[in-house]
Enzyme design. Structure first.
Site: not given
Ligand code: ATP
Ligand code: MG
Length: 850
Positions: A266, A492, A502
């Site tokens: 995102e 994760r 964030k």
């Molecule tokens: P955050 O909760 O840190 O904001 P998010 O899941 O909202 O992370 P996105 O930008 O939507 O972040 O993530 C892009 C991709 O990265 C998604 O497929 C998500 O599952 C993966 N991802 C995000 N954080 C992690 C993590 N800590 N470990 C593994 N994969 C991750």
């Molecule tokens: Mg997300």
């Protein structure tokens, strides 16, 4: 046990006689007869091509048998074509024959030129070409291979080289010989190299606990995570269930049977270390299977998105060594998604709901809210929902007054993801890309699976919080009768010792606790990059953790340890003095100069050497001198001797000069052939002609940003900020070998970036063919084309002997690299990690001394 062959059976007898005529006898003849399908196939070609009269030699006959058995399912004419090409001597190895069988099976008419190309007809690869291919692969992948100690990567090098188109038809034995000779030249004999390994894993590991963690984070081959565990057991493209065979066929036609993945961030923040796992999983899985991976910005939430994130995310993916097949945006599909929403309503599987957000929550039931219930709008006529949905689109409703909901299984399913999820909501916010075109936006639940479907994703890899969503994902694809990708969930990666959310990172930035998102103390990927952590170290770390369905929580110390191990064999060593003290060697002449050639890495001769001048004026670190000697003290003191690294003879201190405050200003020493030093230390000398020493404007040491081991779990994480997490020193001096190290590092980084782009192009062509790869490229957004991989100054890394690992900060001005005329040179160094685990936790002592 296989049944014994009845040789008296007349049918068996006649087959054996026939096969004997093409020199197929003994056990192999028996085996072939036993398999009725193979026997029939062979019999057919023998008759059709009159092979029984052709006097085949054993080798040709054996190749014919391979063709007949692997081509047993082919139509007769296609099988005959393959066998004829065998007889002509065009297809020799079983590999070629099997490729030929696959080719004719998938083509209705056979274009001989295309056939020859695909099957490597007439391709000759010399042993020398193999050697060159192996050499260039090993050069390009040096860091990973180094980190495995060389020989441990043998099989992965072999398979990687064989996987390149040039080497597709090379003799496997030639490749093996080339890899062995190259490994021997670079890393020494195999037996010796493999014995050395355990030594490395105990480095820095003091307690049993640390040793255990060291062993598990031991860098493994970058491909290890795809060869075992979770990612080794996913379906083959096309094997994921579909509603109809047509959907499957169409999907395979679009992808050519390749693995297709996507990394879907995102664009509302900078990527952090956790994302590197998602990148490694998605891009890596595709790359490992010679497939393709999209970088898809999941931009369905207009409120939080900003331009700078798009660029930074692409840049970071490239920095990690991956090139997206295409950059796409969920918002590109808004019109198509809208059409499908309309279609869903028409199918009676969605309805416009006017329940308020609270009412929707109440309908979901729960301990206080009681049983689940259906929305009162659920059964309104299709025509009404169609009209209302259009009204939503035209701006009739404000946020919260109307939503489009899927008609799932509220009462029957125990899965909350099946309780009539919202598909569209009203949001009066302009979107970064679609501007004010839309005032309704699709939700994640509606968008993700459909965009995966549009892009023909073969494996939709996401984190485990989406496990329950898999049911709604599949429900929606089936409801609309579109291609249904298969979702898999992995754990994760979390870091303890820092914060990754964030919201929390934003507080650090806005509160001025750090210098922005790329502050080297942050575990954002741009922060780690700026600190100098090599991308390969991050991938190797992620790979060493393995991929399972469990989340992993790793202490930052352990990450640092993994980085340290990665750097150990990959980083040139230089001499740097952080707190210099001047020494005059009184028995050397003013113009005395001895150019000393020293290795850049004592264990990696291939790294080469540098020259440093040794003169009458040298500098050592203040911490290597004491006014008062002591029995357990081995460094310099009045009357005591010390060795200067690589200088032929030691020096002995005769006296020192101090200021009124008792601070030592200068040491007077003698170059002393007879002295016996107890230890050797780093030094730099004054020699203007050699540009020595290099003045370092700033050396930055970083320590943990938090005093808490788990700040994310603290009530007020800001209260646990370590006020001394950064120390800066302004007087450091560095040996002039730095100039060459810097130039080489920049050249290598540039070459690697170019190679990345070339490989990516080649992969797309290989997976989809020239024509379609070109089309895909044309559709790709300008963002991708306009932005080239930035090989920044942080790729200049070195180990300052006895001090730590360092990288050049991006704010440095280096005229010998930038040709930035007129700018004052400013060299700023960031410490990547300490040399040993214990040195850098909270202490502030820069030099660990022996
Ligand atoms: P955050 O909760 O840190 O904001 P998010 O899941 O909202 O992370 P996105 O930008 O939507 O972040 O993530 C892009 C991709 O990265 C998604 O497929 C998500 O599952 C993966 N991802 C995000 N954080 C992690 C993590 N800590 N470990 C593994 N994969 C991750
Ligand atoms: Mg997300």
């Amino acid at each position: 046990m296989a049944p014994k062959l009845d040789v008296n059976d007349p049918q068996v007898k006649s087959l054996l006689e026939l096969f004997a005529k093409i020199s197929l006898t003994g056990q192999r003849a028996h085996d072939t007869v036993k398999n009725a399908k193979y026997a029939r196939s062979l019999e057919q070609v023998i008759h059709a091509l009159k092979l029984d009269e052709a006097n085949l030699d054993a080798k040709t006959s054996s190749a014919v048998v391979v063709a007949a058995s692997s081509g047993a399912d082919l139509e007769a004419t296609k099988r005959e074509y393959v066998v004829r090409r065998v007889l002509d001597g065009d297809l020799k190895s079983s590999d070629q024959i099997q490729t030929a069988v696959k080719f004719v099976a998938s083509h209705t008419t056979i274009d001989p030129t295309e056939f020859d190309k695909e099957c490597g007809v007439g391709v000759q690869v010399s042993a020398e070409e193999c050697q060159n291919a192996v050499r260039s692969y090993m050069d390009a992948n040096k860091p990973q291979i180094d980190s495995s100690g060389g020989w441990a990567s043998m099989s992965s090098i072999m398979s990687a080289v064989r996987a390149t188109p040039e080497m597709r038809w090379a003799n496997a034995l030639d490749i093996k010989a080339a890899v062995e000779s190259e490994l021997k030249a670079r890393y020494g004999e195999r037996s010796a190299a493999l014995k050395k390994k355990p030594e490395k894993s105990t480095e820095g590991g003091k307690s049993a606990k640390q040793n255990a963690s060291t062993t598990t984070s031991q860098p493994t081959g970058p491909d290890a995570m795809f060869q075992e565990g979770f990612l080794a057991n996913l379906h083959k493209p096309g094997d994921n269930p579909q509603l109809t065979p047509e959907l499957r066929a169409k999907h395979l036609e679009a992808t050519n049977g390749s693995v297709m993945t996507r990394f879907p961030p995102e664009p509302n923040g900078f990527l952090h270390i956790g994302h590197s796992k998602a990148i490694a999983v998605n891009f890596g899985y595709a790359k490992y299977h010679k497939g393709l991976c999209y970088l898809r910005f999941d931009d369905t939430n207009p409120e939080a998105e900003e331009e700078k994130y798009f660029l930074s995310i692409l840049e970071t993916v490239r920095w990690l060594g991956f090139e997206p097949y295409q950059v796409t945006y969920s918002s590109d599909y808004f019109p198509r998604l809208y059409e499908l929403a309309v279609e869903l309503i028409k199918r009676g599987l969605a309805y416009v709901d006017h329940s308020s957000p609270e009412q929707i929550r109440a309908q979901r039931g729960g301990p206080e809210k009681g049983a689940r219930s259906l929305s009162p709008w659920r059964d309104r006529p299709v025509s009404e929902s169609l009209a209302e949905f259009q009204a939503m689109k035209q701006g009739k409703y404000r946020s919260g007054e109307a939503t489009l909901r899927m008609k799932q299984d509220v009462l029957g399913s125990g899965n909350p993801q099946m309780w009539d999820l919202i598909a569209y909501r009203v949001l009066n916010a302009p979107h970064h890309r679609t501007k004010s075109e839309w005032c309704i936006y699709p939700t994640y639940d509606f968008t993700h699976c459909l965009v995966d479907s549009f892009e023909n994703i073969s494996h939709s890899l996401c984190t485990t919080e989406f496990i329950l969503s898999r049911e709604s994902y599949e429900w929606l694809c089936d409801a609309l009768q579109v291609y249904k990708p298969r979702q898999y969930e992995y754990g994760r990666l979390n870091m303890e010792g820092t914060v990754l959310s964030k919201r929390k990172m934003l507080k650090l930035v806005q509160g001025g606790y750090v210098d922005g998102w790329d502050d080297p103390r942050m575990y954002t990927l741009i922060g780690l990059r700026r600190r100098g952590v090599p991308p390969g170290a991050i991938l190797s770390f992620v790979s060493s953790l393995g991929v399972t369905t469990n989340n992993s929580t790793i202490q930052t110390n352990r990450f640092d340890q993994s980085v340290r191990q990665y750097l150990e064999l990959d980083t040139p060593r230089l001499m740097m003095i952080v707190h210099p003290i001047k020494i005059t060697i009184e028995n050397l002449d003013e113009d005395f100069v001895l150019q000393i050639e020293k290795p850049l890495h004592p264990k990696v001769p291939a790294m080469g050497t540098t020259k440093v001048p040794f003169t009458r004026t040298v500098y050592i670190d203040r911490s290597d001198f004491r006014k008062q000697d002591a029995p357990d003290y081995f460094r310099l003191a009045p009357g005591k001797s010390i060795g200067l690294y690589q200088v032929p003879c030691p020096i002995t201190c005769v006296s020192y000069r101090e200021n009124a405050d008792g601070d030592v200003q200068e040491l007077i020493c003698r170059y002393d052939e007879h002295a016996k030093p107890k230890t050797y230390i780093q030094w730099v000398a004054e020699h203007a002609a050699s540009h020595s020493p290099v003045k370092v404007s700033e050396v930055r040491f970083f320590h943990n940003l938090f005093t808490s081991d788990n700040p994310a779990a603290e009530e007020d994480f800001l209260a646990t900020i370590n006020p001394n997490s950064r120390e800066v020193f302004y007087d450091a001096l560095l040996e002039p070998g730095f100039y060459d190290v810097a130039r080489t590092a920049m050249q290598q980084a540039k070459a690697q970036a170019e190679q990345l782009q070339q490989n990516a192009k080649r992969l797309a062509v290989e997976a989809l063919g020239e024509q379609r790869a070109k089309q895909a490229k044309e559709h790709t957004d300008a963002l991708q084309a306009a932005h080239t991989t930035d090989f920044g100054k942080e790729s200049i890394r070195f180990q300052a002997m006895r001090v730590g690992y360092f990288a050049v900060d991006r704010e440095s001005q280096l005229s010998f690299l930038d040709k930035s005329q007129g700018e004052e040179d400013r060299l700023i160094l960031n410490r990547i990690v300490t040399l040993k685990e214990d040195a850098g936790k909270t202490g502030s002592k820069p030099a660990k001394t022996s």
